[in-house]
Write a protein that holds these residues in place. Structure first.
Motif, mmCIF file in Angstrom:
data_model
loop_
_atom_site.group_PDB
_atom_site.id
_atom_site.type_symbol
_atom_site.label_atom_id
_atom_site.label_comp_id
_atom_site.label_asym_id
_atom_site.label_seq_id
_atom_site.Cartn_x
_atom_site.Cartn_y
_atom_site.Cartn_z
ATOM 1 N N UNK A 227 -54.510 65.933 31.648
ATOM 2 C CA UNK A 227 -53.879 66.907 32.539
ATOM 3 C C UNK A 227 -54.449 68.301 32.289
ATOM 4 N N UNK B 58 -57.943 69.611 33.617
ATOM 5 C CA UNK B 58 -58.098 70.175 34.955
ATOM 6 C C UNK B 58 -57.751 71.663 35.020
ATOM 7 N N UNK B 59 -57.239 72.224 33.944
ATOM 8 C CA UNK B 59 -56.767 73.614 33.973
ATOM 9 C C UNK B 59 -57.918 74.580 34.231
ATOM 10 N N UNK B 60 -57.753 75.499 35.190
ATOM 11 C CA UNK B 60 -58.783 76.520 35.389
ATOM 12 C C UNK B 60 -58.959 77.370 34.123
#
Lengths: 97, 495
Positions: free
Chosen positions: A78, A81-83
């Motif tokens: 999860x 995917x963090x910018x």
């Protein structure tokens, strides 16, 4: 009936939509909205007095299940995917001045 | 016969018989895709390496007798708004251009369980908002029958890929006609099942109360077989319905004796291209000759479906797309001042014009002061439209009409006038509002050689009736109108 979208309304909708429209884009949005609302206004020809608004075509009820985790730990996937991340958190700009 | 010319069921049979290996099937589809892609642009992602890896694994399971289904080993494509774990899922939008989901959509899981090979993800209108596949951030898909024309949309990539033999079937999603209209334009069979038939788990939401996943295939038999694979009751989707029947292939019967078919007069009026009208009415005659009872009737409220739809769909879209804010996944603007400015800049840079248009409209119709006048009015209209269909299905088993008023328009001619583009969805949109199943079947070509589709609409859960009628038509015409697109050599050289 011709709809007119005022600057105030356009600003307000921009806040709700979290969109920043500038110059040309803003004028295009205004024209588009006015035209679409004129078109949607044809619905006023219909008498809908006493008709219940229908959100779902079939009777749907809430579906409940036991509050048990079944999908395992997806933390790393999860966060991948963090910018922008900081260790095990999503990082965002400072929110309190 | 070339492998790519086989239908999915024909290929599946050859794989089971050991006449074609799964690897050969994958290779054939990938070679066709490589030849056609520079002209067609059906795919956002073509996963060559992954496809061969899946092929090897699936072949082993077929050889070991673990996979025995009719579609095992068949290479397929998936619209890029369905999540596949670890694989790019973009919705053809800049804002999701780097997004890799952590789970797989239920419909795709069902394809995998049946032993199908996922070749890649297909191009679409950004977030499924559009009727031409021209709003994609990855550039438009072209119609394989004539590359100067659009494939339709929003599932244009899936339909073009099937028509061009770049896969043996594909998944699309349909919110207002997004499977049926491009299927009509590309000369393939496309079905939107009854709302709730296929799980929406892992489908990136546009208009949640209208969205439904469905199959896009070369013929009616494949359509039934694909639907049998993807339809399931899924506890992870609270609107998923537990159906009484999932045996859709049992409806592949050449028999419409006594079937009552109604053609709405309003579906034949202004705006309908004469060539489309002629082809659709000729198709109705074919069914009549096979024993169906065909008559004209007044459906009513037809012209109110589009304004009601765009109110409801835009409202739901504005709410569903709030999640794209540059925090947890996807694109984030490079420069901003503070959190709220980051949201605004990310969204303004990440979304294209049509998506912004619908988010603005949706935010407006849901805002206080306008909610009753617009949003609730549209939901009341929806109730009346459903009543009209209920009345029609008291008299008829099937409603027949065109899938779209014209054949595929030329590229670059649609986006400048949104309302005109929206009018192209006039025959498909009310079916989503009423939650009904609909199928588009190729029934002819216009003078330019572009395909014409007939739409059959059924009452809720009557997919089998549609499959039977469509199959009967196909048998009667010897599949005359389902020829695949020829990717022309001259155009190949131009690229």
């Amino acid at each position: 009936m011709a709809n007119k979208i005022s600057d105030e309304t356009l600003d307000y909708v921009g806040i709700l939509a979290k969109l920043e429209l500038s110059g040309e884009e803003r004028e295009a949005a205004r024209t588009d909205m006015e035209k679409m609302l004129d078109y949607i206004d044809t619905l006023n020809e219909l008498d809908t007095t006493g008709v219940e608004p229908m959100s779902h075509v079939f009777p749907v009820n809430n579906v409940f299940r036991e509050d048990v985790v079944t999908n395992g730990d997806g933390r790393e996937e999860t966060l991948a995917n963090a910018p922008q991340r900081k260790e095990d958190s999503f990082e965002v700009p400072k929110t309190i001045g | 016969m070339k492998i790519t010319e086989l239908t999915a069921l024909e290929l599946g049979a050859k794989i089971r018989a050991g006449e074609v290996t799964v690897k050969e099937a994958v290779q054939a589809a990938l070679e066709q895709a490589k030849a056609a892609e520079p002209m067609i642009n059906s795919y956002v992602t073509l996963d060559e390496e992954g496809a061969y890896a899946q092929a090897e694994e699936i072949q082993k399971k077929i050889d070991a007798g673990e996979l025995t289904g009719p579609l095992a080993g068949v290479p397929v494509a998936v619209k890029d708004n369905m999540c596949i774990k670890g694989q790019l899922t973009t919705c053809s939008s800049k804002i999701l251009s780097n997004f890799k989901p952590t789970y797989t959509a239920e419909a795709v899981e069902n394809l995998k369980k049946a032993g199908m090979v996922i070749l890649g993800k297909t191009n679409m209108d950004e977030f499924a908002m559009g009727s031409t596949t021209e709003t994609s951030w990855y550039g438009p898909t072209k119609n394989p029958h004539n590359t100067a024309h659009v494939p339709g949309g929003s599932s244009g990539g899936s339909c073009a890929a099937v028509a061009a033999g770049e896969c043996f079937g594909a998944l699309g999603s349909d919110t207002g006609g997004s499977i049926r209209q491009p299927s009509s334009y590309c000369g393939v069979v496309g079905m939107k099942p009854t709302y709730g038939t296929v799980s929406r788990y892992g489908l990136v939401a546009y208009g949640s109360s209208l969205d439904q996943i469905g199959p896009i295939t070369k013929d009616v038999s494949d359509c039934a077989a694909f639907l049998e694979v993807i339809a399931s009751h899924d506890p992870k989707d609270s609107t998923s319905v537990e159906r009484e029947d999932y045996d859709f292939t049992s409806a592949l019967k050449d028999d419409v004796q006594g079937l009552k078919i109604g053609i709405p007069r309003d579906y034949l009026g202004d705006g309908l291209d004469p060539e489309v009208k002629e082809a659709v009415l000729a198709a109705a005659k074919v069914l009549e000759k096979r024993g169906a009872v065909v008559e004209l009737f007044d459906l009513g409220l037809v012209k109110y479906a589009i304004p009601a739809y765009y109110t409801i769909a835009s409202a739901e879209a504005s709410s569903n797309l709030e999640r794209f804010d540059g925090v947890k996944y996807g694109y984030r603007a490079a420069e901003y001042e503070g959190l709220h400015n980051m949201y605004k800049k990310t969204r303004s840079e990440g979304f294209g014009a049509e998506v912004k248009r619908r988010i603005m409209l949706g935010s407006f119709v849901l805002s206080s002061g306008y909610y009753d006048a617009y949003y609730l009015k549209a939901l009341r209209t929806k109730a009346l439209i459903k009543q009209e269909f209920d009345k029609a299905f008291e008299k008829y088993d099937v409603i027949l009409g065109p899938a779209a008023p014209t054949t595929a328009p030329e590229l670059g001619t649609s986006l400048s006038d949104p309302i005109k583009m929206y009018l192209g969805d006039i025959y498909t949109i009310s079916v989503n509002l009423a939650g009904l199943p609909g199928i588009s079947v190729p029934v002819g070509r216009d003078k330019k050689g572009l395909p014409v589709g007939m739409q059959l609409i059924g009452s809720a859960f009557a997919e089998k009736t549609l499959i039977r009628a469509a199959y009967t038509y196909e048998c009667a015409t010897g599949k005359a109108h389902e020829k695949m697109a020829e990717v022309k050599a001259s155009e190949k050289e131009v690229r």
